[in-house]
Motif scaffolding. Structure first.
Motif, PDB file in Angstrom:
ATOM      1  N   ILE A   1      11.947  -0.678  -4.124  1.00 37.98           N
ATOM      2  CA  ILE A   1      10.848  -0.801  -5.089  1.00 37.98           C
ATOM      3  C   ILE A   1       9.932   0.418  -4.907  1.00 37.98           C
ATOM      4  CG2 ILE A   1       8.878  -2.214  -5.800  1.00 37.98           C
ATOM      5  CD1 ILE A   1      11.141  -4.006  -6.125  1.00 37.98           C
ATOM      6  N   VAL A   2       9.538   0.992  -6.028  1.00 37.64           N
ATOM      7  CA  VAL A   2       8.730   2.210  -5.986  1.00 37.64           C
ATOM      8  C   VAL A   2       7.258   1.858  -6.157  1.00 37.64           C
ATOM      9  CG1 VAL A   2       8.262   4.348  -7.240  1.00 37.64           C
ATOM     10  CG2 VAL A   2      10.606   3.556  -6.965  1.00 37.64           C
ATOM     11  N   ASN A   3       6.392   2.477  -5.357  1.00 39.94           N
ATOM     12  CA  ASN A   3       4.951   2.305  -5.575  1.00 39.94           C
ATOM     13  C   ASN A   3       4.517   3.202  -6.726  1.00 39.94           C
ATOM     14  OD1 ASN A   3       4.458   0.370  -3.657  1.00 39.94           O
ATOM     15  ND2 ASN A   3       4.139   1.893  -2.043  1.00 39.94           N
TER      16      ASN A   3
ATOM     17  N   SER B   1      16.244 -18.837   7.168  1.00 40.13           N
ATOM     18  CA  SER B   1      14.954 -18.538   6.527  1.00 40.13           C
ATOM     19  C   SER B   1      14.083 -17.703   7.455  1.00 40.13           C
ATOM     20  CB  SER B   1      14.206 -19.818   6.174  1.00 40.13           C
ATOM     21  OG  SER B   1      14.982 -20.630   5.355  1.00 40.13           O
TER      22      SER B   1
ATOM     23  N   VAL C   1      11.727  -9.164   6.390  1.00 39.01           N
ATOM     24  CA  VAL C   1      10.562  -8.696   5.637  1.00 39.01           C
ATOM     25  C   VAL C   1       9.608  -7.948   6.557  1.00 39.01           C
ATOM     26  CG1 VAL C   1       8.503  -9.401   4.376  1.00 39.01           C
ATOM     27  CG2 VAL C   1      10.670 -10.519   3.903  1.00 39.01           C
TER      28      VAL C   1
ATOM     29  N   TYR D   1       8.728  -4.089   6.145  1.00 46.24           N
ATOM     30  CA  TYR D   1       7.341  -3.800   5.774  1.00 46.24           C
ATOM     31  C   TYR D   1       6.817  -2.590   6.527  1.00 46.24           C
ATOM     32  CZ  TYR D   1       2.523  -4.751   4.421  1.00 46.24           C
ATOM     33  OH  TYR D   1       1.260  -4.661   3.891  1.00 46.24           O
TER      34      TYR D   1
ATOM     35  N   LEU E   1       0.210  -7.234   6.800  1.00 46.90           N
ATOM     36  CA  LEU E   1       1.102  -8.143   6.081  1.00 46.90           C
ATOM     37  C   LEU E   1       0.491  -9.544   6.032  1.00 46.90           C
ATOM     38  CD1 LEU E   1       3.780  -8.756   4.664  1.00 46.90           C
ATOM     39  CD2 LEU E   1       4.849  -9.020   6.876  1.00 46.90           C
TER      40      LEU E   1
ATOM     41  N   LEU F   1      -2.007  -9.741   3.255  1.00 48.46           N
ATOM     42  CA  LEU F   1      -1.365  -9.828   1.939  1.00 48.46           C
ATOM     43  C   LEU F   1      -0.875 -11.248   1.668  1.00 48.46           C
ATOM     44  CD1 LEU F   1      -1.156  -6.619   2.130  1.00 48.46           C
ATOM     45  CD2 LEU F   1       0.930  -6.921   0.805  1.00 48.46           C
TER      46      LEU F   1
ATOM     47  N   HIS G   1       5.361 -11.988  -7.418  1.00 49.31           N
ATOM     48  CA  HIS G   1       6.451 -11.212  -8.011  1.00 49.31           C
ATOM     49  C   HIS G   1       6.238 -11.018  -9.512  1.00 49.31           C
ATOM     50  CE1 HIS G   1       9.753 -11.406  -4.709  1.00 49.31           C
ATOM     51  NE2 HIS G   1       8.573 -11.096  -4.228  1.00 49.31           N
TER      52      HIS G   1
ATOM     53  N   GLU H   1       3.417  -1.799  -5.191  1.00 49.63           N
ATOM     54  CA  GLU H   1       4.456  -2.738  -5.615  1.00 49.63           C
ATOM     55  C   GLU H   1       5.385  -3.138  -4.470  1.00 49.63           C
ATOM     56  OE1 GLU H   1       3.352  -0.256  -7.304  1.00 49.63           O
ATOM     57  OE2 GLU H   1       2.725  -1.150  -9.201  1.00 49.63           O
ATOM     58  N   ARG H   2       5.728  -2.150  -3.649  1.00 54.46           N
ATOM     59  CA  ARG H   2       6.726  -2.401  -2.608  1.00 54.46           C
ATOM     60  C   ARG H   2       6.247  -3.485  -1.646  1.00 54.46           C
ATOM     61  NH1 ARG H   2       8.394  -0.227   2.274  1.00 54.46           N
ATOM     62  NH2 ARG H   2      10.657  -0.049   2.460  1.00 54.46           N
ATOM     63  N   LYS H   3       5.015  -3.336  -1.179  1.00 55.50           N
ATOM     64  CA  LYS H   3       4.485  -4.315  -0.237  1.00 55.50           C
ATOM     65  C   LYS H   3       4.257  -5.671  -0.897  1.00 55.50           C
ATOM     66  CE  LYS H   3       2.554  -1.121   3.088  1.00 55.50           C
ATOM     67  NZ  LYS H   3       1.365  -0.510   3.698  1.00 55.50           N
TER      68      LYS H   3
ATOM     69  N   ILE I   1       6.057  -7.065  -3.225  1.00 47.24           N
ATOM     70  CA  ILE I   1       7.337  -7.768  -3.296  1.00 47.24           C
ATOM     71  C   ILE I   1       7.691  -8.345  -1.933  1.00 47.24           C
ATOM     72  CG2 ILE I   1       9.839  -7.428  -3.600  1.00 47.24           C
ATOM     73  CD1 ILE I   1       8.083  -7.679  -6.178  1.00 47.24           C
ATOM     74  N   LEU I   2       7.478  -7.548  -0.887  1.00 45.20           N
ATOM     75  CA  LEU I   2       7.801  -8.034   0.456  1.00 45.20           C
ATOM     76  C   LEU I   2       6.923  -9.226   0.831  1.00 45.20           C
ATOM     77  CD1 LEU I   2       8.424  -4.641   2.288  1.00 45.20           C
ATOM     78  CD2 LEU I   2      10.128  -6.344   1.608  1.00 45.20           C
TER      79      LEU I   2
ATOM     80  N   ASP J   1       8.316 -12.230  -0.812  1.00 46.54           N
ATOM     81  CA  ASP J   1       9.517 -12.655  -0.089  1.00 46.54           C
ATOM     82  C   ASP J   1       9.149 -13.393   1.195  1.00 46.54           C
ATOM     83  OD1 ASP J   1      11.129 -11.513  -1.982  1.00 46.54           O
ATOM     84  OD2 ASP J   1      11.542  -9.680  -0.855  1.00 46.54           O
ATOM     85  N   PHE J   2       8.106 -12.899   1.866  1.00 46.95           N
ATOM     86  CA  PHE J   2       7.727 -13.531   3.131  1.00 46.95           C
ATOM     87  C   PHE J   2       7.193 -14.947   2.899  1.00 46.95           C
ATOM     88  CE2 PHE J   2       5.367 -14.699   6.837  1.00 46.95           C
ATOM     89  CZ  PHE J   2       6.204 -14.268   7.852  1.00 46.95           C
TER      90      PHE J   2
ATOM     91  N   LEU K   1       7.946 -16.895   0.545  1.00 50.25           N
ATOM     92  CA  LEU K   1       9.100 -17.728   0.208  1.00 50.25           C
ATOM     93  C   LEU K   1       9.868 -18.134   1.460  1.00 50.25           C
ATOM     94  CD1 LEU K   1      10.529 -18.834  -2.304  1.00 50.25           C
ATOM     95  CD2 LEU K   1      12.104 -16.928  -2.111  1.00 50.25           C
ATOM     96  N   SER K   2      10.048 -17.195   2.382  1.00 53.85           N
ATOM     97  CA  SER K   2      10.796 -17.533   3.594  1.00 53.85           C
ATOM     98  C   SER K   2      10.024 -18.553   4.426  1.00 53.85           C
ATOM     99  CB  SER K   2      11.110 -16.276   4.409  1.00 53.85           C
ATOM    100  OG  SER K   2       9.974 -15.839   5.117  1.00 53.85           O
TER     101      SER K   2
END
Lengths: 378, 414
Positions: free
Chosen positions: A148-150, A199, A206, A210, B120, B123, B178, B200-202, B204-205, B208-209, B211-212
């Motif tokens: 994913i691009v910032n 999970s 992640v 990160y 993180l 976020l 997302h 955006e990158r962080k 999305i992560l 995901d976190f 969700l996990s």
């Protein structure tokens, strides 16, 4: 079939001329390939068709159609998509293969009833095959999400912003789609311990990803120990926990689970150090680009200390503020960072061997031994 | 409920047809406004009712009678119901009923998000600031208690049921994070979005976190059926998002597609969370189905109202700019209904409102049409079905709160 064919051709269109692009480079390919293809024969058929189902779904054919629009842009999703087609044999199925071999090496549980045995194909339970596939789905999902691009860091000279927005949208959706399929696949295993374990591996992944790129700055004080912790999260946790979960699915005891975890962990770490070392051990005098996060560089920094490291970084900065990799590469090669990283690689390879040797001898066990050995070869 | 006689339903039969399929096995089909579907001469009326709208006409200067009419239609009727119910001492407010159960909800969610690294963690915690409505956890807790009482248990909430309430909010939040990246949104609930702040990158992560962490909490409940039921939600959320990418050429299919997308993106989470809490206390599949159907119908109604508010609420009310859906190229209920009266909309829907002035023109058409009323009417039908379903449970304060909740869903203006 027609759907898949058209998708492959359309991804194929993207990849023209860039066939050698790899997601992560391999150690001496011929030896590695032989070990892997020998191992694949042992597990019968390699997959449980879960990924095929994903590939044939309406959702992914939609993405494939849209990804075509990205041809000519610089969005990382393109490279990832190319990788799916050209690198799938050697890299993408590796984790699944290790999980399958581990399942076979451990065999049926001593406590298992005789009735369950006919379910096994080539000595592997169907649930373990599904798990292997889920491992691959998760790994692939994060290959996609890594790209994913910032958008704010994107400058106009890099290309139109609109392409990047579109590429991001596709990357988010396809990564999510793969993850969602992994989730439903996990649920179908009917084992909540496995769901929890895998999970938690996603959570580890992640956290590892990160911080992947935040260390490349010169200020950070990355020690070898913290590098290993982080690399475990980003590269080891998924394989380690999947190997452990394969044991849990066959109701093997705690000890077998721990050994499987250790094998997966050390194999993954060894493999990572090995690929980090490639730019420094390849024959020839031409320097190859390398990451400042890679193991030899981290060792080098620890050896020379923060002050001299900063100095070296300053020296290689050219007028354009771009790094001159050649000089840094030479500086690193002149110190002991590379040999220490080789030692680390062997340490992890041996640890993996140690763990797998505690399982009863079998064809599958030898294959896992061979893979562990291959990781320490340069 | 007199409505102006300018309806034109070219696809009446199929509309009732697919709603029938959507209400599911045990649900009676919801018939949309059968009375005003059968108006003879509706088409003739339509012809001279189509206003000629210039591109430059500012929205607030035209059709103010229509707007006034609409707002009365929208908010007045439900308020009458609210008053009646308020005077009834037996019926408690849904929010007060769950107050105790949800007291530390956000604190407990943050405890599930175990991350050693500060950034993180920040976020992941970002939207669990206690300022959300906790709409989903509220339904889940009420449903859990209603099912417990129905099953001859004490009304007490089981710990696993409370976990489901947390998990539902976590899954919802992860999908919001997302969605904001996909839509390029810069504000959410009056806050700057994660993607706007950290990239955006962080973002999305972080999604995901969350969700996990939700998935781990779910596994710890230790019930494989419950794990399956909620995993289905995650798949539905993604499939719903994919459905939003494409639009259908055929109008019948388009409406079906819209309702299916609405189910997957919004209602599936509520329906399956309700089902999960019922599974935890009762083994009777009929009860599971009641819980599921209630959640599904309320969920769809909730989203339909949300889609209406995108047209009627002013910019700062909903925490996002009005006509946001149009700007994203999405044709929601009001537009699809309006397209019946103004076929000009068809082309705009197909090109996803991408031409200059499309968004303004489409908005204008919607306000001129009965799209908003029609969508509200549909939402009311879904709520009625939800009430019919939940009424099959034994009476309790929580069950009645769920009934009352449907009115709040219809009456909400933000």
């Amino acid at each position: 079939m027609a759907v898949m064919w058209s998708r492959l051709t359309c991804i194929g269109l993207l990849s023209r001329g860039q066939r050698n692009l790899s997601i992560f480079s391999n150690p001496s390919p011929s030896y590695w390939n032989k070990v892997v293809s020998d191992a694949e024969k042992i597990v019968g058929y390699p997959t449980s068709f879960m990924s095929l189902r994903c590939l044939l779904s309406d959702e992914l054919s939609n993405v494939a159609m849209h990804v075509r629009k990205l041809v000519g842009t610089k969005h990382p999703l393109l490279n990832t998509a190319r990788g799916f087609v050209y690198e799938s044999r050697n890299n993408l199925q590796m984790r699944g293969l290790v999980v399958l071999l581990m399942s076979k090496a451990a065999g049926p549980s001593p406590a298992a009833s005789e009735q369950l045995l006919p379910d096994m194909v080539s000595g592997i339970y169907p649930s373990q095959r599904n798990l292997a596939e889920i491992t691959e789905l998760i790994h692939t999902a994060f290959l996609v999400h890594r790209g994913i691009v910032n958008l704010k860091e994107w400058t106009n000279s890099d290309g139109p912003l609109k392409d990047m927005q579109f590429g991001n949208k596709m990357a988010v959706l396809s990564g999510d789609f793969l993850l969602a399929n992994a989730c439903t696949g996990l649920a179908q295993l009917n084992n909540t311990k496995v769901v929890e374990l895998i999970s938690s591996a996603i959570g580890d992944l992640v956290q590892g990803i990160y911080h992947e790129n935040s260390n490349s700055t010169e200020e950070s004080n990355l020690t070898v120990a913290s590098w290993e912790d982080q690399t475990f999260l980003s590269h080891g946790a998924l394989l380690a926990k999947s190997c452990q979960a394969a044991m849990e699915l066959a109701k093997h005891d705690k000890e077998a689970q721990t050994l499987a975890f250790q094998y997966g962990k050390h194999l993954a770490l060894g493999h990572k150090v090995n690929s980090d070392l490639q730019p420094f051990v390849k024959r020839g005098t031409d320097p190859v680009p390398f990451s400042l996060d890679s193991a030899p560089v981290v060792f080098h920094r620890q050896i020379v200390g923060p002050e001299r490291w900063l100095q070296q970084l300053q020296q290689v900065k050219t007028i354009t503020r771009q790094m001159d990799h050649t000089k840094l590469w030479e500086a690193i090669k002149s110190e002991k960072g590379v040999s220490q990283a080789v030692d680390l690689c062997c340490y992890h390879g041996n640890k993996a061997l140690e763990a797998i040797k505690r399982f009863p001898p079998s064809e599958a066990r030898s294959a896992l031994e061979n893979i562990a050995c291959a990781v320490t070869k340069f | 409920m007199a409505l102006p006689s300018r309806y034109c339903w070219r696809w009446r039969a199929s509309v009732t047809g697919f709603i029938e399929t959507l209400t599911g096995v045990s649900g009676r089909p919801i018939f949309i406004a059968a009375a005003y579907l059968r108006r003879p001469g509706a088409k003739a009326c339509l012809e001279y009712k189509i206003p000629v709208i210039g591109r430059a006409v500012p929205l607030n200067t035209v059709s103010s009678p229509v707007t006034r009419h609409r707002s009365r239609f929208l908010y007045h009727t439900p308020r009458v119901c609210c008053c009646r119910i308020h005077s009834d001492a037996k019926l408690k407010d849904p929010f007060t009923l769950v107050q105790n159960d949800l007291k530390n909800l956000y604190e407990d969610i943050k405890k599930e998000l175990l991350v050693p690294k500060a950034e993180l963690k920040a976020l992941c915690d970002y939207y669990f600031d206690g300022k959300g409505k906790a709409f989903r956890p509220m339904i889940v807790v009420l449903m859990a208690r209603a099912c417990n009482i129905h099953s001859n248990k004490e009304g007490n909430l089981l710990p696993a049921q409370r976990s489901i309430a947390m998990i539902s909010e976590m899954i919802h939040t992860a999908s919001l994070v997302h969605d904001d990246v996909i839509d390029g949104a810069d504000t959410r609930r009056g806050k700057t979005t994660i993607n706007e702040m950290w990239g955006e990158r962080k973002a999305i992560l972080a999604g995901d976190f969350i969700l996990s962490a939700a998935s781990m909490a779910l596994a710890r409940i230790g019930n494989t059926t419950v794990v399956s039921v909620l995993s289905q939600v995650i798949e539905d959320l993604v499939r719903g998002e994919f459905m939003q990418l494409g639009s259908k050429e055929n109008e019948n299919e388009r409406f079906k597609h819209y309702l299916e997308k609405t189910f997957k993106k919004t209602a599936s989470l509520i329906a399956n969370s309700c089902k999960a809490v019922s599974i935890l206390v009762n083994s009777d599949p009929e009860i599971h189905e009641i819980a599921y159907q209630y959640g599904k119908n309320v969920g769809i109604a909730f989203q339909l109202v949300d889609d209406v508010l995108d047209f009627t609420s002013c910019a700062n009310h909903l925490g996002k700019p009005s006509a946001a859906d149009l700007r994203l190229g999405l044709a929601t209920g009001p537009v699809l209904f309006a397209c019946q009266q103004f076929p000009e909309l068809h082309a705009m829907i197909m090109r996803r409102f991408s031409f200059d002035g499309d968004v303004d023109r489409a908005w204008q058409y919607v306000l001129e049409s009965d799209g908003v009323e029609q969508t509200n009417y549909l939402a009311r039908r879904y709520c009625k079905e939800a009430i019919r379903q939940i009424s099959r449970l034994r009476p309790s304060a929580e069950r009645d709160a769920l009934i009352r909740l449907t009115e709040l869903v219809l009456a909400r203006d933000k």
